[in-house]
Design a protein around this motif. Structure first.
Motif, PDB file in Angstrom:
ATOM      1  N   ALA A 105       0.794  -1.284   0.027  1.00  0.00           N
ATOM      2  CA  ALA A 105      -0.087   0.073   0.124  1.00  0.00           C
ATOM      3  C   ALA A 105       0.873   1.274  -0.099  1.00  0.00           C
ATOM      4  CB  ALA A 105      -0.914   0.122   1.281  1.00  0.00           C
ATOM      5  N   ASN A 106       0.496   2.180  -0.680  1.00  0.00           N
ATOM      6  CA  ASN A 106       1.044   3.621  -0.507  1.00  0.00           C
ATOM      7  C   ASN A 106       0.059   4.667  -0.860  1.00  0.00           C
ATOM      8  OD1 ASN A 106       3.388   5.032  -0.719  1.00  0.00           O
ATOM      9  ND2 ASN A 106       3.171   5.715  -2.645  1.00  0.00           N
ATOM     10  N   ILE A 142       7.583  -0.557  -2.161  1.00  0.00           N
ATOM     11  CA  ILE A 142       7.241   0.788  -2.584  1.00  0.00           C
ATOM     12  C   ILE A 142       8.031   1.909  -1.764  1.00  0.00           C
ATOM     13  CG2 ILE A 142       5.185   2.685  -2.747  1.00  0.00           C
ATOM     14  CD1 ILE A 142       3.259   0.225  -3.352  1.00  0.00           C
ATOM     15  N   ASP A 143       8.563   2.847  -2.256  1.00  0.00           N
ATOM     16  CA  ASP A 143       9.159   3.786  -1.450  1.00  0.00           C
ATOM     17  C   ASP A 143       8.206   4.731  -1.083  1.00  0.00           C
ATOM     18  OD1 ASP A 143      10.576   6.495  -0.724  1.00  0.00           O
ATOM     19  OD2 ASP A 143      12.193   5.645  -1.724  1.00  0.00           O
ATOM     20  N   GLU A 144       7.903   4.926   0.164  1.00  0.00           N
ATOM     21  CA  GLU A 144       6.763   5.746   0.696  1.00  0.00           C
ATOM     22  C   GLU A 144       6.979   7.334   0.531  1.00  0.00           C
ATOM     23  OE1 GLU A 144       9.256   4.750   4.276  1.00  0.00           O
ATOM     24  OE2 GLU A 144       8.416   3.511   2.580  1.00  0.00           O
ATOM     25  N   THR A 146       8.881   8.668  -2.252  1.00  0.00           N
ATOM     26  CA  THR A 146       9.005   9.130  -3.609  1.00  0.00           C
ATOM     27  C   THR A 146       7.860   8.374  -4.421  1.00  0.00           C
ATOM     28  OG1 THR A 146      10.387   7.252  -4.348  1.00  0.00           O
ATOM     29  CG2 THR A 146      11.570   9.017  -3.612  1.00  0.00           C
ATOM     30  N   GLY A 147       7.194   7.411  -3.869  1.00  0.00           N
ATOM     31  CA  GLY A 147       6.135   6.721  -4.603  1.00  0.00           C
ATOM     32  C   GLY A 147       6.791   5.812  -5.697  1.00  0.00           C
ATOM     33  N   ASP A 148       7.831   5.580  -5.586  1.00  0.00           N
ATOM     34  CA  ASP A 148       8.556   4.679  -6.687  1.00  0.00           C
ATOM     35  C   ASP A 148       8.333   3.205  -6.347  1.00  0.00           C
ATOM     36  OD1 ASP A 148       9.741   6.609  -8.003  1.00  0.00           O
ATOM     37  OD2 ASP A 148      11.651   6.440  -7.241  1.00  0.00           O
ATOM     38  N   ILE A 149       7.847   2.818  -7.323  1.00  0.00           N
ATOM     39  CA  ILE A 149       7.542   1.082  -7.144  1.00  0.00           C
ATOM     40  C   ILE A 149       8.529   0.191  -7.487  1.00  0.00           C
ATOM     41  CG2 ILE A 149       5.967  -0.859  -7.629  1.00  0.00           C
ATOM     42  CD1 ILE A 149       4.046   1.606  -8.422  1.00  0.00           C
TER      43      ILE A 149
END
Length: 189
Positions: A105-106, A142-144, A146-149
């Motif tokens: 989740a993000n 997921i990087d919380e 940057t949003g990068d997956i």
């Protein structure tokens, strides 16, 4: 924490730790164990989905994904973290399949990794495939900030894998060669 048996992932929420208990290959389980962080004692066992493999917290719910092996439908369950109410949904095998599915989740959005990367809307139970380049999707993070997956691709499970870095829409930003069977990502700030 003594989880008595094979576990896959865990997550924490306030003073509780939730542990997905997958069971043995010959005797799969369907429980999430709840532990008190301070006492380290198991306080509850919650039956949810077959062979729980992955967990993610979004809002006031813990999402648990399981199933997906040997043509079994992937199941997504949710546990309301206020009252521990359980809801389970099966995704049609024709729409989505994959062994060892993962969920993350993000920012209020849920992502499901199976035979590709999907977004999942728990209100409508709609899945939308946003990335399908991975041959054998195996890990998801997921990087919380940057949003990068990050999608780990095990390819043939014998040669170097690939790490794909995607934006929130599933567009590839960059990819890297990895070791054999990449499964997780450690981000260092």
């Amino acid at each position: 924490i003594d989880s008595t048996g094979p576990t896959t992932e865990l997550s924490h929420y306030h003073d509780k730790v939730f542990v997905a208990h997958s069971g043995e290959f010959s005797a799969p389980d369907n429980k999430v164990y709840v532990y008190d962080i301070e006492t380290r004692e198991r306080t509850q066992e919650i039956e949810i989905v077959d062979s729980p493999n992955s967990v993610a917290i979004s809002g006031d719910k813990l999402y648990v994904v399981g199933g997906g092996g040997f043509n079994e439908p992937i199941q997504i369950g949710s546990i309301n973290l206020a009252d521990f109410n359980v809801e389970v949904n099966s995704l049609p095998i024709s729409e989505i399949s994959g062994f060892g599915p993962k969920i993350r989740a993000n920012d209020g959005q849920l992502f499901l990794l199976a035979d590709g990367l999907y977004t999942y809307d728990p209100n409508t139970q709609e899945v939308n495939k946003i990335f399908s380049e991975a041959t054998s999707p195996y890990g998801l993070d997921i990087d919380e900030f940057t949003g990068d997956i990050f999608v780990c691709d095990a390819l043939d499970y014998q040669s170097q894998g690939t790490l794909y870095v995607l934006d929130q829409n599933g567009n590839e930003k960059v990819s890297y060669k990895t070791g054999i069977i990449p499964n997780s990502v450690l981000r260092i700030k």
